[in-house]
Design a protein around this motif. Structure first.
Motif, mmCIF file in Angstrom:
data_model
loop_
_atom_site.group_PDB
_atom_site.id
_atom_site.type_symbol
_atom_site.label_atom_id
_atom_site.label_comp_id
_atom_site.label_asym_id
_atom_site.label_seq_id
_atom_site.Cartn_x
_atom_site.Cartn_y
_atom_site.Cartn_z
ATOM 1 N N LEU A 1 0.833 -1.202 0.000
ATOM 2 C CA LEU A 1 0.000 0.000 0.000
ATOM 3 C C LEU A 1 0.870 1.256 0.000
ATOM 4 O O LEU A 1 0.594 2.222 -0.713
ATOM 5 N N THR A 2 1.918 1.243 0.806
ATOM 6 C CA THR A 2 2.826 2.392 0.885
ATOM 7 C C THR A 2 3.515 2.633 -0.449
ATOM 8 O O THR A 2 3.568 3.772 -0.932
ATOM 9 N N PRO B 1 8.039 0.474 12.584
ATOM 10 C CA PRO B 1 8.646 0.756 11.283
ATOM 11 C C PRO B 1 8.447 2.201 10.812
ATOM 12 O O PRO B 1 9.134 2.654 9.932
ATOM 13 N N TRP B 2 7.511 2.945 11.410
ATOM 14 C CA TRP B 2 7.221 4.303 10.961
ATOM 15 C C TRP B 2 7.959 5.357 11.790
ATOM 16 O O TRP B 2 7.946 6.521 11.458
ATOM 17 N N GLN B 3 8.569 4.960 12.855
ATOM 18 C CA GLN B 3 9.226 5.911 13.735
ATOM 19 C C GLN B 3 10.619 6.225 13.195
ATOM 20 O O GLN B 3 11.356 5.334 12.809
ATOM 21 N N SER B 4 10.960 7.503 13.167
ATOM 22 C CA SER B 4 12.298 7.853 12.685
ATOM 23 C C SER B 4 13.312 7.518 13.768
ATOM 24 O O SER B 4 13.052 7.614 14.952
ATOM 25 N N LEU C 1 -3.833 8.210 2.472
ATOM 26 C CA LEU C 1 -3.427 6.855 2.832
ATOM 27 C C LEU C 1 -2.091 6.866 3.571
ATOM 28 O O LEU C 1 -1.949 6.227 4.613
ATOM 29 N N LEU C 2 -1.109 7.605 3.058
ATOM 30 C CA LEU C 2 0.194 7.678 3.722
ATOM 31 C C LEU C 2 0.074 8.311 5.103
ATOM 32 O O LEU C 2 0.714 7.853 6.061
ATOM 33 N N THR C 3 -0.758 9.330 5.238
ATOM 34 C CA THR C 3 -0.972 9.963 6.540
ATOM 35 C C THR C 3 -1.594 8.980 7.521
ATOM 36 O O THR C 3 -1.166 8.888 8.676
ATOM 37 N N THR C 4 -2.573 8.225 7.062
ATOM 38 C CA THR C 4 -3.238 7.243 7.917
ATOM 39 C C THR C 4 -2.263 6.147 8.348
ATOM 40 O O THR C 4 -2.252 5.745 9.517
ATOM 41 N N LEU C 5 -1.449 5.683 7.422
ATOM 42 C CA LEU C 5 -0.474 4.648 7.769
ATOM 43 C C LEU C 5 0.529 5.153 8.803
ATOM 44 O O LEU C 5 0.915 4.420 9.715
ATOM 45 N N LYS C 6 0.943 6.413 8.681
ATOM 46 C CA LYS C 6 1.885 6.972 9.652
ATOM 47 C C LYS C 6 1.223 7.160 11.015
ATOM 48 O O LYS C 6 1.851 6.952 12.042
ATOM 49 N N GLN C 7 -0.044 7.555 11.031
ATOM 50 C CA GLN C 7 -0.753 7.772 12.289
ATOM 51 C C GLN C 7 -1.078 6.464 12.996
ATOM 52 O O GLN C 7 -1.164 6.421 14.222
ATOM 53 N N THR C 8 -1.265 5.405 12.237
ATOM 54 C CA THR C 8 -1.610 4.112 12.812
ATOM 55 C C THR C 8 -0.466 3.565 13.653
ATOM 56 O O THR C 8 -0.691 2.946 14.679
ATOM 57 N N ARG C 9 0.752 3.801 13.211
ATOM 58 C CA ARG C 9 1.952 3.339 13.912
ATOM 59 C C ARG C 9 1.849 1.862 14.273
ATOM 60 O O ARG C 9 2.018 1.457 15.409
#
Length: 73
Positions: free
Chosen positions: A15-16, A69-72, A51-59
């Motif tokens: 998806l990403t 995997p989304w955390q810097s 979609l990218l915003t939602t994936l980042k917020q879901t964490r």
């Protein structure tokens, strides 16, 4: 992959990648319009950004002590 079953991580990765490819293809030109849709406010690019915003917020974490995997780092 030969099996029809994908893990959640594989689905999220696909998806990403698809959203990133979509944003690259629908990048506004110098006139501010999408080169594919030919409109200033491209609904496809907006959906990919959402979609990218939602994936980042879901964490989402893989569990079992797997780092996020989304955390810097």
């Amino acid at each position: 992959m030969t099996a029809p079953i994908l893990t959640l991580a594989q689905i999220l990765n696909r998806l990403t990648l698809t959203a990133r490819w979509t944003l690259r293809d629908h990048q506004p030109g110098s006139d501010g319009r999408c080169p594919i849709c030919r409109v200033t406010d491209c609904a496809v690019a907006t959906a990919a950004r959402d979609l990218l915003t939602t994936l980042k917020q879901t964490r989402w974490t893989g569990g079992g002590g797997t780092p996020d995997p989304w955390q810097s780092r």
